[in-house]
Design a protein around this motif. Structure first.
Motif, short mmCIF file in Angstrom:
data_model
loop_
_atom_site.label_atom_id
_atom_site.label_comp_id
_atom_site.label_asym_id
_atom_site.label_seq_id
_atom_site.Cartn_x
_atom_site.Cartn_y
_atom_site.Cartn_z
N CYS A 22 0.90 -1.06 0.09
CA CYS A 22 0.06 0.03 0.03
C CYS A 22 0.77 1.29 0.02
O CYS A 22 0.37 2.10 -0.49
CB CYS A 22 -1.01 -0.01 1.25
N SER A 23 1.93 1.22 0.60
CA SER A 23 2.92 2.38 0.74
C SER A 23 3.45 2.79 -0.58
O SER A 23 3.76 3.95 -1.00
CB SER A 23 3.98 2.02 1.73
N VAL A 24 3.60 1.59 -1.53
CA VAL A 24 4.26 2.01 -2.96
C VAL A 24 3.14 2.18 -4.00
O VAL A 24 3.28 3.20 -4.59
CB VAL A 24 4.68 0.57 -3.38
N VAL A 25 1.81 1.75 -3.68
CA VAL A 25 0.55 2.09 -4.63
C VAL A 25 0.06 3.44 -4.44
O VAL A 25 -0.25 4.14 -5.44
CB VAL A 25 -0.27 0.89 -4.63
N GLU A 26 -0.38 3.83 -3.17
CA GLU A 26 -1.32 4.86 -2.81
C GLU A 26 -0.68 5.97 -3.46
O GLU A 26 -1.57 6.97 -4.02
CB GLU A 26 -1.37 4.76 -1.26
N PRO A 27 0.49 6.32 -3.33
CA PRO A 27 1.00 7.84 -4.05
C PRO A 27 0.77 7.79 -5.50
O PRO A 27 0.81 8.93 -5.73
CB PRO A 27 2.47 7.67 -3.34
N GLU A 28 0.64 6.66 -5.99
CA GLU A 28 0.50 6.97 -7.62
C GLU A 28 -1.07 6.71 -8.02
O GLU A 28 -1.03 6.88 -9.24
CB GLU A 28 1.30 5.63 -8.00
N ILE A 29 -1.84 6.57 -7.25
CA ILE A 29 -3.34 6.06 -7.80
C ILE A 29 -3.99 7.46 -8.38
O ILE A 29 -4.87 7.31 -9.10
CB ILE A 29 -4.13 5.72 -6.60
N SER A 30 -3.11 8.65 -8.40
CA SER A 30 -3.86 9.81 -8.87
C SER A 30 -3.08 10.39 -10.11
O SER A 30 -3.25 11.36 -10.69
CB SER A 30 -4.04 11.14 -7.98
N SER A 31 -2.25 9.33 -10.75
CA SER A 31 -1.65 9.58 -11.78
C SER A 31 -2.10 9.01 -12.93
O SER A 31 -2.72 7.96 -12.86
CB SER A 31 0.03 9.17 -11.67
N PHE A 32 -1.92 9.55 -13.99
CA PHE A 32 -2.36 9.05 -15.47
C PHE A 32 -1.96 7.51 -15.52
O PHE A 32 -2.28 6.67 -15.83
CB PHE A 32 -1.96 9.93 -16.61
N LEU A 89 -3.07 17.06 -20.46
CA LEU A 89 -1.79 16.62 -20.06
C LEU A 89 -0.65 17.63 -20.94
O LEU A 89 0.38 17.39 -20.68
CB LEU A 89 -1.41 15.17 -20.58
N ARG A 90 -1.29 18.61 -21.64
CA ARG A 90 -0.14 19.59 -22.53
C ARG A 90 0.81 20.11 -21.49
O ARG A 90 1.97 20.40 -21.81
CB ARG A 90 -1.12 20.51 -23.08
N ASP A 91 0.16 20.65 -20.31
CA ASP A 91 1.07 21.42 -19.38
C ASP A 91 1.37 20.80 -18.22
O ASP A 91 1.90 21.48 -17.07
CB ASP A 91 0.49 22.86 -19.14
N SER A 92 1.28 19.55 -17.96
CA SER A 92 1.63 18.71 -16.93
C SER A 92 2.88 18.30 -16.75
O SER A 92 3.29 18.08 -15.37
CB SER A 92 0.80 17.40 -17.06
N GLY A 93 3.77 18.27 -17.57
CA GLY A 93 5.04 18.08 -17.28
C GLY A 93 5.36 16.56 -17.47
O GLY A 93 6.69 16.13 -17.19
N ASP A 94 4.49 15.66 -17.61
CA ASP A 94 4.67 14.29 -17.46
C ASP A 94 4.77 13.88 -18.64
O ASP A 94 3.82 13.43 -19.56
CB ASP A 94 3.14 13.70 -16.60
N LYS A 95 5.89 13.82 -19.25
CA LYS A 95 6.21 13.43 -20.52
C LYS A 95 5.80 12.06 -20.81
O LYS A 95 5.38 11.56 -22.03
CB LYS A 95 7.70 13.41 -20.76
N LEU A 96 6.11 11.03 -19.84
CA LEU A 96 5.70 9.59 -20.27
C LEU A 96 4.14 9.49 -20.49
O LEU A 96 3.63 8.76 -21.06
CB LEU A 96 6.01 9.04 -19.06
N ALA A 97 3.34 10.34 -19.47
CA ALA A 97 1.74 10.10 -19.71
C ALA A 97 1.73 10.58 -21.08
O ALA A 97 0.52 10.07 -21.57
CB ALA A 97 1.24 11.05 -18.61
N LEU A 123 13.30 9.89 -22.55
CA LEU A 123 13.00 9.37 -21.09
C LEU A 123 14.14 8.52 -20.58
O LEU A 123 14.48 8.14 -19.52
CB LEU A 123 11.63 9.20 -20.83
N GLY A 124 14.57 7.68 -21.81
CA GLY A 124 15.51 6.62 -21.39
C GLY A 124 14.85 5.29 -20.75
O GLY A 124 15.60 4.63 -19.86
N LEU A 125 13.63 5.35 -21.17
CA LEU A 125 12.81 3.85 -20.70
C LEU A 125 12.84 2.83 -21.70
O LEU A 125 11.54 2.77 -22.12
CB LEU A 125 11.71 4.40 -20.01
N PRO A 126 13.87 2.07 -21.83
CA PRO A 126 13.79 0.98 -22.90
C PRO A 126 12.39 -0.06 -22.68
O PRO A 126 12.18 -0.36 -23.69
CB PRO A 126 15.17 0.19 -22.83
N HIS A 127 12.23 -0.35 -21.59
CA HIS A 127 11.10 -1.09 -21.28
C HIS A 127 9.76 -0.65 -21.61
O HIS A 127 8.65 -1.24 -21.88
CB HIS A 127 10.75 -1.73 -19.83
#
Length: 784
Positions: free
Chosen positions: A390-400, A542-550, A585-589
């Motif tokens: 839960c400590s790993v998941v909960e901070p991420e649930i509001s992300s795209f 998402l245009r101005d969110s800064g989340d390039k991966l999203a 972003l350097g995320l090959p996966h």
């Protein structure tokens, strides 16, 4: 001169006339010389050494390394877990030594100095300590070796004595066997691990090239002369050896059971191996007569904190990293605990891809889990695992899209999620139960697809939960049904998520995700105009969110959906931007789905060579999650059919991908399915009947991993009669031909350098090649 000075040889008092000397006369001096000369006889003191009555199996590389290290270092510690064969290897090593050697068995003793005194045959010296007598005896020999066997229970005393002996006797060398090192300056640690283990699908001839199987056969024959490893039992023998982690003691005890149990019966009973693996030789040390006693000896020497850590970690049943260990052990940082347990040979460290994980050998884990049950630790550990998830998941649930580092962290500990899911369901902790299901939906394993099972998702959706949790769970359910072609169900779940997000504003990431999933569903249920509108709204969010991966994920989805509806020219710039963002972003996966879209656009534009290159790259970068790659096999096959270069291989790949789709109920979009059907029809028209059936049969028999290797190497299925080496060995050989080191190959394939070295050795052995260079030449000639 003190009044009580005495002759070293006869013990008579020394007079003032011979003050400062050690002998009272020349006769005593000559007698001492004769005794020293006799003691310097270069033949070992065989009577003090264990005399094994069985054969010594394998360990050729280890013996060679011990010989080399023993000549280079004065203090060599041979360490390993219970039953690894440390004592047996030490006996074999010393038996080849021509110089004076003494064997000191420390398991039954508590006074280390007295044990060494008796082992070396020292004589008492008047007015001198026992240590002085040992030093005097040892110092008389030209190249003496002192072996101290089983030191773990008197480690501090051994370290103290060895340190003094090495300082006072410059010609002395010391070999220690223990479950942990002495941690002295100048100590060379030699960690003894498992015996070589064969692949699970080995035939009898291949299996008998591995030390673990040879040891099983040898010990089984010693109690049943009719026993042999053959086609009828080889798979069971191999499975037994692999299940026992290649540990010699466990394998020997298992092999002795063949008098009353077949290898299949032994395998079936290994779940209760601590009760099964008993009955070692009567002459063996008590610790080596049962597996339980061997492990218990190590466990009982631990501190209370170390014992608790062993019990808690054993409940996990899967490899774990430092963060998980810290949470499960209830400490801020478990580094010192893990380091101590690793040094005591109770943990195995695995390093792969720059990441370190830990695991217990299965026999040790089962022993410690028994202790955990006795101590009532199961619920405590399960609750701590839930806390960690839960400590790993909960901070991420509001992300795209969850951060790649979070997904990777969960992927690496995916084995814990089942425990967390079960625990929260058992306690009725539904809000946190939903978080564990979300964690499951975000992860994948090499053996299964990404996402939570349907029944888990639907059961969780029936439970009470906060609106934000429900929004994430419904959109994950929508994505789950999307890959299975259930577009109307996808639309229903996505609409529910979108309604929650619009009513509870302030989470642009989850709102954009709901829009994206609903847009793809609208496009495939007959409302493309609405789909493009929803996609545009999500892009704007998402245009101005800064989340390039999203943004990259969203643009790729938009482009893929446009392509499905006959708009490759509109899709191309979106996918191109997505590909650029992911590369930056350097995320090959994360490249895999975007490369697939780019390859599909190349197919639509009939740029078949470009499509082949893109799908090949996608297969190469996606090796960490092979279950995501059936699309790439299909894309590569479509490209090969378009080029017209290899219809048989294309048909094999299409068939292998179809098997995966059928197994997991993954339905292709109508646009993509039409291309697959057309390609199959072309292959069947252009391939003769006999070769057609062979190509399809090859595809049906291949696992997904084998199909990927086949796609990248253009070689037959592992195990094919025409292939002298396996597909994995061939893939490694091709990378050797490219000039890559074992470490670089391991990073490319996601395996350890040790495993790479083993593949190289096996390939050379099968091909009759004597060097790595010859293997590279062979691979260059047999791969395109």
């Amino acid at each position: 001169m003190t009044a009580n000075a005495a002759c070293v040889t006869c013990g008579n008092p020394l007079t003032e006339a011979v003050a400062g000397r050690r002998y009272c006369s020349n006769a005593c001096r000559q007698r001492a010389y004769r005794e020293r000369t006799s003691a310097r006889d270069d033949s070992p003191n065989d009577s003090a050494f264990p005399a094994p009555l069985d054969t010594f199996v394998g360990r050729r590389e280890e013996l060679a390394s011990l010989a080399r290290l023993g000549s280079e270092h004065r203090l060599l510690s041979l360490v390993g877990p219970a039953g690894a064969g440390k004592t047996r290897l030490a006996v074999q090593h010393v038996s080849k030594r021509a110089d004076q050697a003494w064997w000191t068995a420390l398991a039954p003793v508590s006074d280390v100095v007295q044990a060494i005194y008796h082992a070396v045959g020292a004589h008492p010296l008047p007015n001198r300590s026992v240590r002085d007598a040992v030093i005097a005896e040892v110092d008389q020999h030209r190249r003496p070796l002192l072996v101290l066997d089983n030191c773990e229970h008197v480690l501090a005393d051994v370290a103290d004595v060895v340190s003094e002996l090495l300082a006072c006797c410059p010609r002395l060398r010391v070999l220690v066997t223990s479950r942990e090192p002495l941690r002295l300056a100048g100590e060379q640690v030699f960690a003894l691990g498992e015996l070589d283990l064969p692949p699970a699908d080995s035939d009898a001839a291949e299996a008998l090239r591995y030390d673990a199987v040879v040891l099983f056969r040898d010990r089984a024959v010693s109690v049943d002369r009719s026993f042999e490893v053959d086609s009828s039992n080889v798979s069971d023998v191999v499975a037994v050896c692999r299940s026992l982690d290649g540990m010699p003691l466990a394998i020997e005890l298992a092999a002795r059971r063949v008098t009353v149990l077949s290898p299949a019966d032994v395998l079936a009973r290994l779940g209760d191996r601590l009760a099964l693996l008993t009955g070692g030789p009567r002459t063996a040390d008590d610790r080596h007569r049962t597996l339980r006693a061997a492990i218990g000896w190590s466990y009982d020497l631990l501190s209370a904190a170390e014992q608790a850590a062993c019990r808690h970690l054993a409940v996990l049943g899967v490899p774990f990293d430092l963060g998980v260990a810290s949470a499960v052990c209830g400490v801020d940082d478990a580094l010192e605990l893990l380091t101590s347990l690793e040094q005591k040979s109770l943990l195995v460290v695995d390093r792969m891809g720059g990441h370190t994980t830990f695991r217990q050998l299965e026999s040790i884990r089962l022993y410690c889990r028994e202790r955990a049950v006795e101590s009532g630790d199961l619920s405590l550990v399960a609750d701590r695992v839930v806390d960690w998830v839960c400590s790993v998941v909960e901070p991420e649930i509001s992300s795209f899209f969850p951060a790649p580092s979070v997904v990777l962290r969960l992927d690496r500990n995916v084995g814990l999620l089942e425990l967390a899911v079960a625990r929260t369901a058992e306690t009725g902790d539904w809000p946190r139960h939903v978080l564990t299901i979300i964690a499951t939906a975000w992860t994948s394993t090499p053996r299964g697809p990404r996402g939570a099972p349907t029944e888990l998702l639907h059961h969780a959706l029936a439970q009470p939960m906060p609106p934000a949790h429900r929004s994430v769970l419904t959109v994950l359910a929508a994505m789950h049904h999307r890959v299975r072609g259930g577009w109307h169900v996808t639309r229903t779940f996505a609409q529910e998520s979108l309604a929650i997000e619009r009513a509870d504003a302030g989470r642009p990431g989850t709102l954009a995700r709901a829009l994206e999933v609903l847009a793809s569903a609208e496009a495939h249920t007959g409302n493309p105009a609405m789909a493009w509108q929803l996609y545009d709204e999500a892009v704007e969010l998402l245009r101005d969110s800064g989340d390039k991966l999203a943004r990259a994920v969203l643009l790729n989805s938009y482009g893929w959906t446009l392509l499905q509806h006959g708009e490759p020219d509109q899709a191309a710039p979106l996918v191109r931007e997505a590909l650029t963002l992911v590369r930056l972003l350097g995320l090959p996966h994360m490249l895999n789905p975007v490369l697939h879209s780019a390859g599909a656009i190349a197919l639509a534009r009939r740029s078949y060579p470009e499509a082949v290159d893109l799908f090949r790259e996608s297969l190469e970068v996606g090796s960490e999650h092979p279950m995501d790659q059936f699309y790439d096999l299909e894309g590569l096959a479509l490209g090969l059919v378009g080029v017209g270069s290899d219809d048989e291989r294309a048909l094999s790949l299409l068939t292998a991908a179809s098997v995966v789709r059928t197994r997991y109920e993954f339905r292709a979009e109508p646009y993509w399915q039409a291309q697959l059907d057309e390609a199959r029809a072309l292959c069947r028209d252009r391939i003769t009947a006999g070769r057609l059936r062979a190509a399809e049969s090859t595809g049906e028999r291949m696992s997904l991993a084998q199909a990927i290797s086949y796609a990248l190497t253009a070689q037959p299925l592992a195990g094919d009669d025409d292939s002298p080496i396996s597909a994995r060995e061939l893939h490694v050989a091709t990378l050797v031909a490219e000039g890559l080191t074992n470490r670089q190959i391991g990073q490319r394939l996601g395996i350890s350098p040790h495993t790479v070295a083993r593949h190289v050795t096996h390939a050379r052995s099968k091909l009759g090649l004597r060097s790595r260079a010859q293997l590279a030449v062979w691979a260059g000639r047999h791969t395109p």
